[in-house]
Design a protein around this motif. Structure first.
Motif, mmCIF file in Angstrom:
data_model
loop_
_atom_site.group_PDB
_atom_site.id
_atom_site.type_symbol
_atom_site.label_atom_id
_atom_site.label_comp_id
_atom_site.label_asym_id
_atom_site.label_seq_id
_atom_site.Cartn_x
_atom_site.Cartn_y
_atom_site.Cartn_z
ATOM 1 N N ASP A 44 0.836 -1.206 0.000
ATOM 2 C CA ASP A 44 0.000 0.000 0.000
ATOM 3 C C ASP A 44 0.865 1.248 0.000
ATOM 4 O OD1 ASP A 44 -1.964 1.872 0.279
ATOM 5 O OD2 ASP A 44 -2.835 1.031 2.099
ATOM 6 N N LEU A 80 0.490 5.007 1.502
ATOM 7 C CA LEU A 80 0.789 5.410 2.883
ATOM 8 C C LEU A 80 2.184 6.037 3.028
ATOM 9 C CD1 LEU A 80 -0.586 2.237 4.740
ATOM 10 C CD2 LEU A 80 -1.795 4.391 4.334
ATOM 11 N N VAL A 110 -14.464 -18.916 3.239
ATOM 12 C CA VAL A 110 -13.243 -18.108 3.409
ATOM 13 C C VAL A 110 -13.485 -16.934 4.361
ATOM 14 C CG1 VAL A 110 -11.571 -16.638 2.203
ATOM 15 C CG2 VAL A 110 -12.391 -18.733 1.113
ATOM 16 N N MET A 111 -14.658 -16.311 4.230
ATOM 17 C CA MET A 111 -14.944 -15.091 4.983
ATOM 18 C C MET A 111 -15.858 -15.354 6.187
ATOM 19 S SD MET A 111 -13.129 -13.020 3.124
ATOM 20 C CE MET A 111 -13.538 -11.357 3.692
ATOM 21 N N ASN A 119 -3.815 -8.905 11.867
ATOM 22 C CA ASN A 119 -4.699 -8.000 12.598
ATOM 23 C C ASN A 119 -4.047 -6.649 12.871
ATOM 24 O OD1 ASN A 119 -7.343 -9.142 13.263
ATOM 25 N ND2 ASN A 119 -6.172 -10.785 14.235
ATOM 26 N N ARG A 164 -1.175 -5.212 11.066
ATOM 27 C CA ARG A 164 -0.592 -4.496 9.928
ATOM 28 C C ARG A 164 -1.691 -3.848 9.080
ATOM 29 N NH1 ARG A 164 4.460 -2.816 7.754
ATOM 30 N NH2 ARG A 164 4.447 -3.066 5.498
ATOM 31 N N GLN A 178 -2.835 -2.176 5.751
ATOM 32 C CA GLN A 178 -2.374 -2.142 4.363
ATOM 33 C C GLN A 178 -3.563 -2.344 3.432
ATOM 34 O OE1 GLN A 178 1.730 -1.796 2.834
ATOM 35 N NE2 GLN A 178 0.759 -1.548 4.771
ATOM 36 N N GLY A 179 -3.867 -1.322 2.654
ATOM 37 C CA GLY A 179 -4.970 -1.423 1.695
ATOM 38 C C GLY A 179 -6.329 -1.330 2.372
ATOM 39 N N VAL A 216 -12.173 -4.625 -0.179
ATOM 40 C CA VAL A 216 -12.783 -4.348 -1.471
ATOM 41 C C VAL A 216 -14.268 -4.013 -1.313
ATOM 42 C CG1 VAL A 216 -13.344 -6.765 -1.953
ATOM 43 C CG2 VAL A 216 -12.949 -5.200 -3.845
ATOM 44 N N THR A 217 -14.856 -4.455 -0.205
ATOM 45 C CA THR A 217 -16.283 -4.200 0.023
ATOM 46 C C THR A 217 -16.526 -2.930 0.839
ATOM 47 O OG1 THR A 217 -16.071 -5.712 1.890
ATOM 48 C CG2 THR A 217 -16.985 -6.611 -0.132
ATOM 49 N N PRO A 263 -5.455 4.820 8.696
ATOM 50 C CA PRO A 263 -4.933 5.104 7.352
ATOM 51 C C PRO A 263 -5.202 3.961 6.365
ATOM 52 C CG PRO A 263 -3.153 4.524 8.852
ATOM 53 C CD PRO A 263 -4.386 4.621 9.688
ATOM 54 N N ALA A 264 -5.473 2.775 6.875
ATOM 55 C CA ALA A 264 -5.751 1.627 6.016
ATOM 56 C C ALA A 264 -6.410 0.550 6.874
ATOM 57 C CB ALA A 264 -4.464 1.095 5.390
ATOM 58 N N ILE A 310 -6.126 -8.546 7.576
ATOM 59 C CA ILE A 310 -7.065 -9.662 7.727
ATOM 60 C C ILE A 310 -8.401 -9.416 7.018
ATOM 61 C CG2 ILE A 310 -8.225 -9.017 9.912
ATOM 62 C CD1 ILE A 310 -7.569 -12.058 10.739
ATOM 63 N N VAL A 311 -8.642 -8.190 6.545
ATOM 64 C CA VAL A 311 -9.886 -7.963 5.789
ATOM 65 C C VAL A 311 -9.809 -8.550 4.380
ATOM 66 C CG1 VAL A 311 -10.285 -5.791 7.028
ATOM 67 C CG2 VAL A 311 -9.273 -5.722 4.731
ATOM 68 N N PRO A 330 -9.574 -11.012 1.312
ATOM 69 C CA PRO A 330 -9.967 -12.408 1.127
ATOM 70 C C PRO A 330 -8.783 -13.366 0.955
ATOM 71 C CG PRO A 330 -11.409 -11.002 -0.172
ATOM 72 C CD PRO A 330 -10.347 -10.111 0.419
ATOM 73 N N ASP A 331 -7.747 -12.941 0.233
ATOM 74 C CA ASP A 331 -6.654 -13.891 0.023
ATOM 75 C C ASP A 331 -5.843 -14.129 1.295
ATOM 76 O OD1 ASP A 331 -5.163 -15.613 -1.830
ATOM 77 O OD2 ASP A 331 -3.519 -14.294 -1.218
ATOM 78 N N ARG A 362 -7.280 -14.149 4.245
ATOM 79 C CA ARG A 362 -8.200 -15.093 4.906
ATOM 80 C C ARG A 362 -8.003 -16.520 4.407
ATOM 81 N NH1 ARG A 362 -12.673 -13.545 8.330
ATOM 82 N NH2 ARG A 362 -12.324 -11.336 8.618
ATOM 83 N N ARG A 363 -8.002 -16.625 3.077
ATOM 84 C CA ARG A 363 -7.829 -17.950 2.474
ATOM 85 C C ARG A 363 -6.566 -18.604 3.024
ATOM 86 N NH1 ARG A 363 -3.818 -19.763 -0.181
ATOM 87 N NH2 ARG A 363 -3.164 -17.647 -0.568
#
Lengths: 591, 591
Positions: free
Chosen positions: A171, A174, A583-584, B317, B319, B321-322, B325-326, B334-335, B339-340, B342-343, B345-346
Motif C-alpha cells: 500500500d 501510505l 473463506v470469509m 490484525n 498491519r 495495508q490497503g 474491497v467491500t 490510514p488503512a 485480515i480484511v 480475502p486472500d 483469509r484464504r
C-alpha cells in the motif's frame, strides 16, 4: 559442492523450435539465428558455471557487511562483477546509443537465466540496474538519459528501486518519504526506505537510487507519488563524481537467503533528487520497472528450481540406496542408485517438467514484451500484461516448491548447508515475496488484468488455445496426450473466469479464488507451452533432427506434465467455485 | 519478536469433545477428566510460552558449538532444561516404577505439543530421550532397565538414536559399524554415525547412545543388524559414572534450521556397548522407537505450522495495508488491517483448518497407540501402524507448507530473520526428512501397510468411515457440509487402493502413486477428523455449552476444510490412475 551447467540445448529449443524467434516479424529478431544465439549463450553459460556458480556458496556463507557506513560484498564478488561487466553481459539489450548491444529482451532473458541459476544474489546487482535503466529510458529527460544510461548499461554504476517503507509495502499510498522542491535546484528527498536490494556495496563507483516520494501539497495517497533519481554521489555536469549525497545505509538486514546481496535500510536526509517524468506520476514510471522486474523474478523462481534439479539428478544417479522393486539395476554394486525408485522419478519429473515449461513460458513472455515495445502491438502488450502476474506468482511458488523437492532427494544431506541444496530453497523463497507478494499478484490478475480492455486479452488467450487445438486436430501424436488435456484445462479456466464474472455483486467471491486462479492459469499456460513444445519436437523428429534422444525426451517430459500436473486445474476450479462463503465466515477475533 | 500461546481450548476439545478420552475403556484413561487435563496442559503451556519460546530465537542465532570435544548449547538452554526436568515434564508417560507418572501416551502427546511449538530444537533433547527410554523398556533386560530407565525418564541422562552412516540412510543394510563380542565383557563398537541429533551437549551428566551395528559373522544386510546401548560415560554397578567411553564428536553439522539442537558426527572407537535384546534383531527394537518417533515428528510438522499461524494472525490484525474491497473496515485509520483481504483469509484458513485437523489426527493416533499397548488390541495396533506413515509424511509436508504460508503473510518482513517467521519454516523443513524421508513413508504406506494383515486395517478404516457416515445420516448440520464430501473423498481413496491392488504385476504402477496416496489418505483422515469434530461441536452447542463462539468457529473451520481442502483427493487419484507410464518413461541419462 553443487555444480551448474547451462542447459544450452533447452534454450535453443525454446528460442528456435518453439518460438521460432528468427522468423518473427519484430525488429532485430531476424538476426537471432541458431548460430548467433548459440554462441552468445554458450559464452554466458561458461561464465556462469566457472565464475558465478563457485561464488554462490561464498556469498551465502560470508554475506554482506556494513563497515564504517560502506557495504562490503563477499570475497570474489568484485572481480566477478568486473568480468560480467567486461564481457558486456549487463548491456545485451541496452540501446546502442547508450553503449548497449541493442539485442531483443528475449535474448537478455535467455542470457540472464544461467547467471541467475548460478548465483541469484550476485545477479541482483545487475538485475536492479537493468530495471533502473529501463525506467529512466522510458520516462527520463534527454539530459537524464545522457547522464545515467551509459553508466547503468555498463554497470559502471548500479541502480536500486526504493519503494517500501517500514509501515508500507503493498500500500504505497501510505508513503511518508518527502521530496521538497527548492527554489534554486533539484528536489531534496527525506525519509526512510527499507528492503532495498543492492542498496549499497563496493562493486561500482556510484549507485543510482530510484526513489518514490511525495511532493508536499500533492494529491493524497498513491496519486501523489513521484519518482526521483537520487545518486549516491552527485554527478557533476562533466559526468565526474562530486560530493556524497545525503543518503546512507541504516543497516543491513539478516535474511533467510540471498545473503550475497545487500538488503539495506536506506536513510535519505535532504538528499538531492531529480524528478523523473511528471510530478505525481511516479507510479507510472515505476511500473515500467516493475513489469520487467516481475518477469525477471519469475525467472528467478524457475532458475533456482533448475539448478537444484540438476544437482538432485546428479545425486540420484550417484547415491546407492535400496534396490529397484522390479529387480536389481546395479547388481554388481551394494545397492541401486536412487534414480531407479519410482518416487524419486516422480519427484524429478515434477521438477523437470516444470522447469522446462516455465522456461518456455518466460521466454514467450519476453518475446511478447519485445513485440509490444518494438512494434507497438497492443495485443501483445495486453497479453503480456495479463501473463505478468502469472509468470511472477506461479513460477516463483512452484520454483520454491521444486527447489525444496530437489533438496528432498538428498535426504538428510539436503538439510546440511555443506551440500548447498538448502541455499537454493532459501534463496528461491524471496521470489515469492518481493516485487509484489504472490497474493498481490493474484489480486492484480483477478482484480485488474482479467477485465483489462474489456476482457479482450483474456478472450484472446482462450482463442489462441482454441486455435492451436483446432489447427492440430488429427495429429495423432498430439491429440490424446496433449490436446485433450489442454482442452480440459482451458475449459476449467474458462469456467473459473465465468464464475468471476458472475461475482460482480460480491467481489469477495472472486478474490477468495484469486490465488487458485493464478495457479489454474499457470497450469494452463504451461500446458499450452508443453503442447507447443511437443509439436515442435515432433516436427524436429520428422525433419530428421540429429539429436533424436533430446526431442524424444522433450515429448516424454511434456506427456508427464500433461498427465500428472495439468489435472490440478480441476482442483483449483473446485475451490474457486466455493466462493467466499467458507473463506470469509469467521470474524477477525475467531482466528 | 514472535510469541506463542498454547491453544488450551483446542487441546481440551480434541481430548474430551472429540476423543472422549475419559470414557475410553483403556487403563488409566478414566483419570483423564477435563479438570485434570486442563490443569496439566495449562501448566505446560505456561512453561512453553514463558521459558521455552523466548529461547527459540536464541537457539537459532547462537547454535551449538564444539569446544574441546564438548558441545555447548545456546545460552539459557541448560537452565530451561533443568526447569523442564524439575517440572516432571519429561516423564509424564514413563512407568511409575522408573520414576514416571504413568500417564497415557496421548497425554504425553498433548503436553508435548506446546513445548514443540515453543521450541522445537530444544524439545528434541528430551524427545530423543523418550525414544531411547521406550526402546530399552520394550527390549532391554531387567538390569538394563533398572540402570538406565530412571535416569532417562527424568532426563538426568539423555538419549540418542544412531542409525545413519555417511553412505547409508534409508538402506541400513549397508551399515558398516561393527560390534565385536569380547570374551570377558560387553561388545566393543567401532564406526561412524552421522546426523545424530542431540549427539552431545552440556544439558545432562550422561548420554545414552542407542547404536545400530553389525556383529561380525552375522547375516548380511538388514537382518544382521543389532542394537546396542553405548553410554558416553560408563555406568558403574552402583549407578555412578565411571570412565569416558570410546565415543567422541567428530563435528557439528551446519544446518538449515533447528540450530539449537546439536546434530553430530559421532565416532565410535572400540566403545563399550551393551546388546539390547537379541543379536541381529536390532531393527525390531529400533522400530519401537521409530514408530513413536514418527508420530512425534508428525506433531513437529503441525506444531510449527501452529506457532507460525498464531503469529501470522497477530500480524494480519496489526498491519494496516490497503482497504477491504467491500468498503473500509477501519475508516478512522490510514488503512485496513490485512485480515480484511480475502486472500489473506484464504491463507489463514488453510493454516487453521490444517492445524486443528492435524492435532485431532495426531491425538487420535496417540490414543490408538495407548489402546494397542495397554489393552493388546490388535486392531488398534494395526490401524495406528497404517496411520503412522500418514501422520509423519502428510503432517510434515503440510506443516512446512503452512509454516511457509504463514511467513508469506508478513511480506518482506517474513524473509527477515528478525521477525522469526523464517525460523519456523527452516525448522519445520527437517521434519519432512528425518525419521524416514517422506518418500520412504509413502513407500512404507503403499508397499507394506496397505496389505498388512491381508489389508484388514485398511478395510477397517474404510468401514469406520462408512459407519460414521451411516450413523449420522439425516443430521442436517453434518450431511451436506461434512458427510457428503467425506464420502466422496473416501471413495477416491478406495478407488486408489483398488488401482494399487490391480498393479500387482507392475509394482511400479503402485509406487509411482505412493506419494499421492499418502496425501490422499492424509486428506481423508483430516476430513474424517473434521467430520467428527463438527459433530462434537454441534453436540456441545446442543448441550448448551457456554463458549458458543468457540464451537461455532470450530464448525466453520471444518466447513472450510471440507469445501476447499478435501477436494484434493480427486487430483491425487487422477495422478495415481496414470500409473508408472510417464513417471518411468525416461532412461537415467535422459534426466
Amino acid at each position: 559442492m553443487p555444480s551448474y551447467t547451462a542447459p544450452l540445448k533447452d534454450y535453443q529449443f525454446v528460442l528456435h523450435d518453439v518460438l521460432q524467434v528468427s522468423q518473427q516479424d519484430i525488429p532485430g529478431f531476424a538476426d537471432l539465428d541458431r548460430d548467433f544465439t548459440s554462441a552468445v549463450l554458450e559464452e554466458v553459460g561458461k561464465l556462469s558455471s566457472n565464475v558465478l556458480q563457485p561464488l554462490n556458496a561464498v556469498g551465502d556463507i560470508e554475506g554482506c557487511h556494513l563497515e564504517n557506513g560502506v557495504v562490503r560484498t563477499p570475497t570474489g564478488f568484485k572481480a566477478a562483477f568486473d568480468q560480467v561487466r567486461e564481457g558486456g553481459w549487463t548491456a545485451l539489450d541496452a540501446e546502442e546509443q547508450y553503449g548497449g548491444q541493442g539485442l531483443p529482451y528475449v535474448m537478455h532473458t535467455a542470457a540472464n537465466e544461467p547467471m541467475v541459476s548460478a548465483n541469484m544474489a550476485f545477479n541482483m546487482y545487475q538485475g536492479l540496474t537493468h530495471g533502473a535503466y529501463s525506467a529512466i529510458l522510458a520516462h527520463g529527460s534527454d539530459a537524464q538519459k545522457d547522464m545515467f544510461l551509459p553508466k547503468l548499461a555498463s554497470c559502471e554504476w548500479t541502480g536500486t528501486m526504493n519503494l517500501t517503507e517500514p509501515h508500507c509495502g503493498t500500500d504505497l499510498g501510505l508513503m511518508r518519504t518527502k521530496a521538497v522542491p527548492q527554489d534554486d535546484g533539484p528536489y531534496r528527498v527525506t525519509g526512510q526506505k527499507i528492503f532495498i536490494s543492492a542498496g549499497d556495496h563496493d562493486l561500482a563507483d556510484n549507485i543510482i537510487h530510484l526513489v518514490l516520494a511525495k511532493i508536499p501539497g500533492g494529491p493524497d495517497g498513491i496519486k501523489g507519488v513521484s519518482l526521483f533519481i537520487v545518486p549516491k554521489f552527485i554527478v557533476k555536469d562533466d559526468g565526474t563524481l562530486g560530493d556524497r549525497n545525503g543518503v546512507s545505509v541504516g543497516k543491513i538486514e539478516e535474511k533467510m537467503g540471498i545473503h550475497g546481496n545487500s538488503t539495506c535500510v536506506m536513510n535519505y536526509d535532504e538528499a538531492v533528487g531529480y524528478l523523473i517524468g511528471e510530478a505525481h506520476k511516479g507510479m507510472r514510471a515505476m511500473f515500467v520497472m516493475m513489469n520487467e522486474a516481475r518477469l525477471g523474478v519469475g525467472l528467478q523462481g524457475y532458475s533456482q528450481s533448475e539448478v537444484a534439479y540438476q544437482n538432485a539428478v546428479a545425486y540420484a544417479n550417484d547415491r546407492l540406496q535400496g534396490r529397484a522393486v522390479t529387480g536389481a539395476q546395479n547388481p554388481a554394486g551394494p545397492a541401486d542408485p536412487l534414480i531407479v525408485h519410482p518416487d524419486i522419478r516422480r519427484n524429478l519429473m515434477d521438477q523437470k517438467s516444470f522447469n522446462e515449461g516455465a522456461r518456455a513460458f518466460t521466454f514467450w513472455g519476453a518475446m511478447l514484451l519485445d513485440k509490444a515495445h518494438k512494434t507497438g502491438d497492443k495485443d501483445a502488450e495486453g497479453l503480456v500484461s495479463l501473463m505478468t502476474p502469472v509468470i511472477k506468482g506461479f513460477l516463483t511458488d512452484k520454483g520454491f516448491e521444486y527447489a525444496t523437492a530437489a533438496q528432498q532427494v538428498y535426504g538428510g544431506h539436503g538439510y546440511i548447508e555443506e551440500w548447498g541444496m538448502s541455499q537454493f530453497a532459501r534463496d528461491a523463497r524471496i521470489a515469492m515475496i518481493y516485487e509484489g507478494a504472490n497474493g498481490v499478484q493474484a489480486l492484480d490478475l483477478v482484480g485488474r488484468k482479467l477485465a483489462l480492455d474489456g476482457g479482450k486479452h483474456l478472450m484472446g488467450f482462450f482463442e489462441m488455445i482454441k486455435t492451436f487445438i483446432k489447427d492440430n486436430e488429427g495429429n495423432e501424436g498430439l491429440e490424446k496426450d496433449f490436446l485433450d488435456p489442454l482442452k480440459a484445462a482451458s475449459k476449467d479456466m474458462q469456467a473459473a473466469a465465468m464464475y468471476f464474472m458472475g461475482s460482480m455483486k460480491n467481489p469477495n467471491n472472486a478474490l477468495s479464488g484469486s490465488y487458485d486462479f493464478m495457479h489454474l492459469m499457470g497450469h494452463v499456460c504451461l500446458g499450452y507451452m508443453w503442447a507447443r513444445s511437443a509439436k515442435a519436437a515432433m516436427a524436429a523428429l520428422e525433419g530428421n533432427a540429429a539429436d533424436t534422444a533430446f526431442y524424444e525426451t522433450k515429448i516424454a517430459t511434456g506427456r508427464y506434465y500433461m498427465a500428472r500436473q495439468l489435472p490440478a486445474t480441476a482442483l483449483h476450479l473446485a475451490r474457486i467455485n466455493t466462493g467466499a462463503g467458507t473463506v470469509m465466515a469467521l470474524d477477525a477475533a475467531q482466528f
